[in-house]
Design a protein around this motif. Structure first.
Motif, short mmCIF file in Angstrom:
data_model
loop_
_atom_site.label_atom_id
_atom_site.label_comp_id
_atom_site.label_asym_id
_atom_site.label_seq_id
_atom_site.Cartn_x
_atom_site.Cartn_y
_atom_site.Cartn_z
N GLU A 55 0.87 -1.15 -0.05
CA GLU A 55 0.08 0.01 0.22
C GLU A 55 0.81 1.45 0.15
N PRO A 56 0.36 2.22 -0.80
CA PRO A 56 -0.79 2.00 -1.62
C PRO A 56 -0.41 1.43 -2.94
N ARG A 90 -6.90 2.15 -0.39
CA ARG A 90 -7.18 1.07 0.35
C ARG A 90 -8.37 0.31 0.26
N HIS A 93 -8.24 -2.02 -2.71
CA HIS A 93 -7.31 -2.86 -2.52
C HIS A 93 -8.24 -4.01 -1.35
N PHE A 113 -0.54 -1.00 5.83
CA PHE A 113 -2.02 -0.80 5.75
C PHE A 113 -2.66 0.24 6.55
N ASN A 136 -10.49 5.11 7.88
CA ASN A 136 -10.05 3.97 7.42
C ASN A 136 -10.77 2.52 7.87
N THR A 140 -12.40 0.26 4.92
CA THR A 140 -11.98 -1.27 4.74
C THR A 140 -13.07 -2.14 5.42
#
Length: 229
Positions: A55-56, A90, A93, A113, A136, A140
């Motif tokens: 990441e990224p 993210r 991802h 992360f 985040n 996620t």
């Protein structure tokens, strides 16, 4: 006063029973990429199905974001924009690569992360660790690593390593002064103190081989707990 690293976490049941999610965190120059490569090689040699990512990045969209946000040629990026770009990369991802790999029973080894955003944008950029962590967690959908390996490195040590590696021609974040990197280091250590069961904090000044052995042993211990009768 230097914060005291968190203790080695005891083996614990995996959060993702069908797979395992291991993240390497730490300051620039800590050796995360080196250790990710060694860990992946060790696990594959033992017959595990492993996905290595970063990441990224990790997806076509994430790699484009990486170019935009880290390349100094794109000019200054304000802190909120920086945090949102990392969160967007993210989210893609997680949905496109990490969750599918975990669902397929694979081990995912990721270089950075969400804790990196908490440390860099939350603490380093002054946006607030809790605020960036909340952003985040939403991006996620609450995905948390089974094990986070924090390679703890002093800012001056990291800078010396980057200078030796690439002559100091680093990306926008690597180019920040030592004070910025000291702040992110403290933030990482504070995050580790809050969740000692998830973190393994290691002195990154040690030899790469020694670190690799301890990291692999910690991952094996987590996997052994999961498969034990």
């Amino acid at each position: 006063m230097t914060p005291r690293p968190a203790p080695t976490p005891p083996p614990a049941a995996l959060r993702h029973p069908s797979g395992a999610f291991v993240v390497l965190e730490g300051g620039d120059g800590a050796g995360k990429s080196t250790q990710a490569g060694r860990l992946v090689a060790a696990l594959r040699a033992e017959g595990h199905d492993v996905v290595r990512t970063r990441e990224p990045g990790g997806t076509p969209l994430g790699e484009r974001v990486r170019e935009l946000v880290l390349d100094p040629a794109h000019g200054p990026v304000d802190p909120r924009t920086e945090a949102l770009l990392f969160a967007a990369a993210r989210a893609a991802h997680v949905e496109q690569l990490i969750r599918p790999a975990l669902a397929a029973g694979r081990i995912v080894v990721c270089d950075r992360f969400a804790d990196s955003s908490a440390a860099y944008q939350g603490a380093g950029r002054g946006l607030g660790v809790a605020r960036v962590a909340e952003l985040n967690a939403w991006a996620t959908a609450g995905l948390v690593p089974d094990l986070t390996v924090l390679l703890d490195v002093r800012a001056a040590t990291g800078r010396a390593r980057r200078l030796e590696r690439d002559g100091g021609a680093g990306d926008r974040l690597e180019a920040e002064p030592d004070g910025f990197h000291d702040t992110t280091r403290r933030a990482f250590l504070e995050l580790a103190e809050r969740e000692p069961g998830r973190y393994l904090v290691l002195d990154a000044a040690r030899s790469a081989a020694e670190l690799a052995g301890e990291i692999a042993a910690a991952v094996r211990a987590r996997l052994a707990v999961e498969v034990a009768p």
